[in-house]
Design an enzyme around this catalytic site. Structure first.
Site, PDB file in Angstrom:
ATOM      1  CG  ASP A 151      -1.772   1.024   0.721  1.00 41.63           C
ATOM      2  OD1 ASP A 151      -1.695   1.782   2.116  1.00 41.63           O
ATOM      3  OD2 ASP A 151      -2.346   1.193   0.213  1.00 41.63           O
ATOM      4  CB  CYS A 209     -20.885  -3.226 -16.309  1.00 41.11           C
ATOM      5  SG  CYS A 209     -21.525  -3.077 -14.756  1.00 41.11           S
ATOM      6  CB  CYS A 259     -16.552   5.489   0.453  1.00 43.27           C
ATOM      7  SG  CYS A 259     -18.419   4.951  -0.963  1.00 43.27           S
TER       8      CYS A 259
END
Ligand code: B12
Length: 365
Positions: A151, A209, A259
């Site tokens: 990360d 999509c 989120c």
């Protein structure tokens, strides 16, 4: 299968068969260490450096200076760690079993914390496990030049994971795997071993999509594959240090830390399998806690309850900032109003968001 010369600089005393066998062993050791998938690729991020440059040129990284400061290192792993010949990309699933998701969104009382943050901090766990993998490789090959990353390092993790065959980068910029969706973390081990390279994931399976782009509460996607991080609720609640732009506060709902909307709506996540990694299990009832209860945590409670949690990173003031916004978007009750008022005079940042929340509750009486 010791490296006969035993010096990390002389990296290729293994024949092709030995390297193929070693690559299979490394994947097996990775799975035994809790990674669901391990892939091997070279050190070229390819077109992704241009995508990154374009993204930075548009200031879509907002206050994340670390994304610009170390751009050159992101473009060249060998500059980040000398002698690197291969990037070993590793996937660790994190979705805890039996946690509510979609039903919780925009709940008037209950907080929604992104599912990756309910348990212990993944950075420590994944770095420790990859270090173990590195040590096992050294036990079998002799001294190596290797380094684990997860990360926060200047590595284009999704680009290398796609190139190592772990999945494709979807329109929501998440790496998506056809049998797991996107509920996983990525990590890497840079190594000087000239291991055979796995075939890249060249096909994207998003097709026509656009569910992720359409569902984003703050409309943060400028289009497929381009996220304006400055509008992303994950950025607003985790990375942004200051005031949350007022026009975006009402759109945040009860999403008080990170989120998941662009993941929750993704059809590929119907294949997601829960993890059995205990470290990722929810702690302190964070998967169904009331926003007012979390807001009423004292600073001591915050420090104690967010120990070894990804939440600790934002600090108590931003925790209160996010929750004030969540409560302001929620149910009007004397309990909520008293709680908000009880935390006034914390800091100008918190006061500003408490005042905003009190106004919202007054309006939405
Ligand atoms: C900065 C960052 C963020 C920022 C910005 C996100 C972003 N999209 O860049 C913020 C704070 C918003 C964020 C949010 C989240 N993050 Co984050 N984040 C990172 C970090 C540190 C760097 C990402 C990066 O390089 N961004 C640079 C920009 C340019 O990249 P990009 O937007 O992904 O765009 C790429 C694609 O579009 C790609 N691309 C592919 N095909 C095509 C085609 C075209 C035409 C184009 C133009 C581009 C393109 O090119 C670009 C460069 O690779 C990585 C760790 C790492 N070191 O890689 C974790 C990481 C990506 N995050 C992760 C997670 C879990 C999240 C959240 C889900 C957390 C949460 N629940 O709140 C959200 C998801 C939001 C989202 N949809 O991305 C995981 C993702 C795992 C996975 N399955 O993909 C990572 C890998 C951390 C980890 N080690 O596990 N994150």
């Amino acid at each position: 299968m010791k490296d006969k010369s035993n010096s990390s600089s002389a990296v290729n005393h293994f024949c092709a068969d030995e390297l193929r066998e070693l690559a299979e062993k490394i994947k097996q050791w990775g799975r035994e260490l809790g990674f669901q998938q391990v892939g091997i690729t070279d050190t070229q991020p390819g077109e992704h450096t241009e995508h990154l440059r374009r993204w930075l040129d548009k200031d879509l990284h907002g206050e994340m200076d670390y994304m610009a400061d170390r751009e050159a290192l992101r473009a060249d792993p060998t500059a980040l760690h000398e002698n690197t010949l291969r990037v070993i990309s590793l996937r660790m699933d994190y979705l805890p079993p039996n946690v509510e998701t979609v039903k919780l969104l925009d709940h008037p009382k209950t907080a929604y914390l992104s599912r990756y943050a309910l348990g212990r901090d993944y950075h420590k766990l994944i770095r420790k496990r990859i270090k173990k993998l590195a040590d096992t490789i050294i036990e079998h090959t002799g001294e190596r030049s290797q380094r684990p990353f997860v990360d926060s390092a200047p590595v284009l993790e999704r680009a290398f994971a796609e190139k190592a065959g772990l999945g494709w980068i979807g329109k929501n910029t998440m790496l998506i795997n056809s049998s797991m969706g996107s509920w996983f973390f990525l990590g890497e081990l840079f190594t000087d071993l000239p291991l055979p390279i796995d075939p890249p994931q060249t096909t994207k399976h998003c097709g026509s999509c656009t569910a992720c782009l359409d569902i984003c509460p703050t409309n943060a996607f400028n289009g497929p594959f381009e996220l304006d991080a400055r509008k992303c609720i994950s950025y607003l609640t985790i990375e942004l240090k200051g005031s949350i732009p007022e026009p975006l506060r009402g759109l945040i709902g009860n999403r008080v830390f990170g989120c998941d909307d662009c993941q929750l709506i993704c059809p590929w996540n119907k294949f997601a399998k829960p993890t059995d990694e205990k470290d990722f299990s929810p702690r302190h009832g964070l998967d169904h806690a009331s926003m007012v209860d979390l807001f009423l945590w004292t600073e001591e409670e915050f420090e104690e309850k967010t120990q070894a949690s990804p939440i600790r990173r934002i600090g108590y003031q931003r925790w209160l900032r996010n929750l004030a916004v969540g409560i302001g978007n929620g149910e009007n009750s004397p309990h909520a109003i008293n709680a908000l008022k009880s935390k006034l005079k914390q800091s100008p940042l918190v006061d500003e968001h408490i005042q905003w929340a009190l106004e919202q509750l007054a309006i939405n009486r």
